[in-house]
Design an enzyme around this catalytic site. Structure first.
Site, mmCIF file in Angstrom:
data_model
loop_
_atom_site.group_PDB
_atom_site.id
_atom_site.type_symbol
_atom_site.label_atom_id
_atom_site.label_comp_id
_atom_site.label_asym_id
_atom_site.label_seq_id
_atom_site.Cartn_x
_atom_site.Cartn_y
_atom_site.Cartn_z
ATOM 1 N N HIS A 21 27.313 7.017 -61.985
ATOM 2 C CA HIS A 21 27.172 8.984 -61.153
ATOM 3 C C HIS A 21 27.212 8.990 -59.785
ATOM 4 O O HIS A 21 26.814 8.674 -58.789
ATOM 5 C CB HIS A 21 26.645 9.369 -61.530
ATOM 6 C CG HIS A 21 25.024 10.582 -61.907
ATOM 7 N ND1 HIS A 21 26.035 11.515 -62.447
ATOM 8 C CD2 HIS A 21 24.541 11.201 -61.423
ATOM 9 C CE1 HIS A 21 25.643 12.389 -62.025
ATOM 10 N NE2 HIS A 21 24.470 12.719 -61.539
ATOM 11 N N ASN A 47 20.368 14.734 -56.827
ATOM 12 C CA ASN A 47 21.309 14.842 -58.807
ATOM 13 C C ASN A 47 22.196 16.265 -59.291
ATOM 14 O O ASN A 47 21.866 17.118 -59.562
ATOM 15 C CB ASN A 47 21.001 14.277 -59.971
ATOM 16 C CG ASN A 47 21.195 14.143 -61.221
ATOM 17 O OD1 ASN A 47 22.586 14.635 -61.471
ATOM 18 N ND2 ASN A 47 20.164 14.217 -61.812
#
Length: 416
Positions: A21, A47
């Site tokens: 990610h 994020n």
């Protein structure tokens, strides 16, 4: 910033991080911590999903925060759940394995092209696609080679990728195509190249060979013609070439045309790459073996610079772990004739998360005045492992060599 792979997933997720990610890097600061009197190096990440945040030191609920530090970094007491968080620089090094910078240069010109790379193992494939640059005036140039990153596909295996910028005096590579157009941006991770020449090829710049989605090299190119060569050396099935995108960005307009180069030129380019950053070993005068350890494994290349003696090199790497040999075997033996160079072996890392190692031993033999034919085990059928003439190589023994040979024969020496 990219988080780690499957082997690290459990530990990372327990701390609030997602693996495979990408996170945005927002700030990097050094702050004085009154409680300990020390300096803390902190990074602020985000994020993009806007949820799931770091739970370790310097997280929103960490006891390390003081009101003074929150005020200094403009962090409110009531943290908003927007996916952003602070962590120590040391923790970032532990949990993240890569950082990529995006160069935004709207004033630059850019061209992108797609291509495919065959397996460049022992069997010859005839050559590979490349790109000729016609630089009209001195310009900064950034070249990226991008492969599919496999995100979301656990069965996808990253291949090694390498991009070289080459020049060859008096050589036009031909090809057809167009010129670059409007500006753009691209990610980068680069390493400067050397300038070692083999068979007339000069290395101007290079990326590092790496098992990454993207590799990049940068160079200041003066007016002239250059060759951009994408390469992948990891063994693969003949019917499964590696698809890629090459991106060329430049501060000033230039021409970019697709072309095709033969195996011999690819070999010479790889030899220049190995020599530019490899460690030389000289078992005899005029005999040199170079080994380069890069981000994807190891490459070994040998040169016989003598005028009339053969050079035998036996390479044994059978103690290596989790590496793929380009010649199909971890043991090889090659007899190299005078004024020739040869790419002996390419070892490429196997499965990325399993670790890897290389053990190598070499044995050498020199046969002065030998006329023995070259020999190879495993056998070579063209390709990048075929021997090549060194730059400036003579076509045979010189008159002085012949005189020396005749003298030795009169003294009772015999030659193979």
């Amino acid at each position: 910033v990219g988080s780690g792979g499957e082997g690290e997933a459990a530990a990372a997720e327990a701390m609030g991080l997602l693996t495979e990610h990408a996170y945005s890097l927002l700030r990097v600061v050094s702050v004085h911590v009154p409680r300990t009197g020390s300096i803390a190096r902190l990074v602020k990440l985000r994020n993009p999903w806007g949820k799931l945040e770091w739970r370790g030191d310097w997280s929103a609920s960490s006891h390390l925060w003081t009101q003074e530090l929150r005020s200094q970094l403009q962090e409110g007491k009531n943290h908003s759940d927007d996916g952003s968080f602070w962590m120590s620089f040391e923790d970032m090094l532990d949990y993240f394995r890569s950082v990529e910078a995006c160069h935004v240069r709207p004033e630059w010109a850019e061209v992108r092209a797609r291509g495919q790379l065959p397996s460049l193992g022992a069997a010859g494939v005839g050559g590979v696609g490349a790109f000729e640059l016609d630089v009209l005036q001195t310009s900064d140039v950034e070249i990226s080679l991008v492969q599919k990153n496999g995100r979301g596909d656990s069965s996808h295996a990253m291949s090694d990728v390498l991009v070289l910028v080459l020049s060859r005096e008096g050589q036009s590579y031909g090809g057809k195509g167009g010129s670059n157009g409007s500006g753009g941006s691209g990610g980068s991770s680069s390493e400067g190249g050397g300038s070692a020449g083999v068979a007339g090829i000069r290395l101007v710049a290079s990326s590092d060979r790496s098992l990454r989605p993207c590799v990049t090299c940068e160079a200041l190119l003066t007016a002239g013609k250059y060759l951009v060569l994408p390469i992948s050396l990891r063994p693969r099935q003949a019917d499964k070439p590696l698809s890629y995108i090459v991106r060329v960005g430049s501060a000033k307009p230039l021409l970019c045309e697709p072309t095709f180069i033969a195996d011999a030129q690819v070999s010479a380019a790889l030899a220049a790459y190995v020599k530019s950053g490899g460690k030389p070993h000289t078992p005899f005068d005029s005999m040199v073996v170079y080994t380069r350890h890069d981000g994807a494994g190891w490459i070994s290349y040998a040169e016989n610079r003598s005028q009339f003696g053969t050079f035998t090199v036996e390479l044994n790497q059978e103690g290596s772990f989790n590496v793929l040999p380009s010649r199909g075997s971890l043991a090889s033996l090659d007899v190299i004739r005078p004024q020739r160079g040869q790419l002996l072996q390419v070892l490429t890392r196997g499965f990325d998360d399993d670790g890897y190692s290389m053990r190598s031993s070499m044995q050498f033999q020199m046969s002065p005045m030998s006329m023995a034919a070259e020999a190879h085990s495993p056998e070579i059928e063209g390709g990048v492992h075929a021997p090549m003439a060194l730059a400036g190589a003579s076509r045979g023994p010189t008159a002085r060599d012949m005189e020396m040979g005749a003298l030795l024969q009169r003294m009772g020496f015999s030659f193979l």
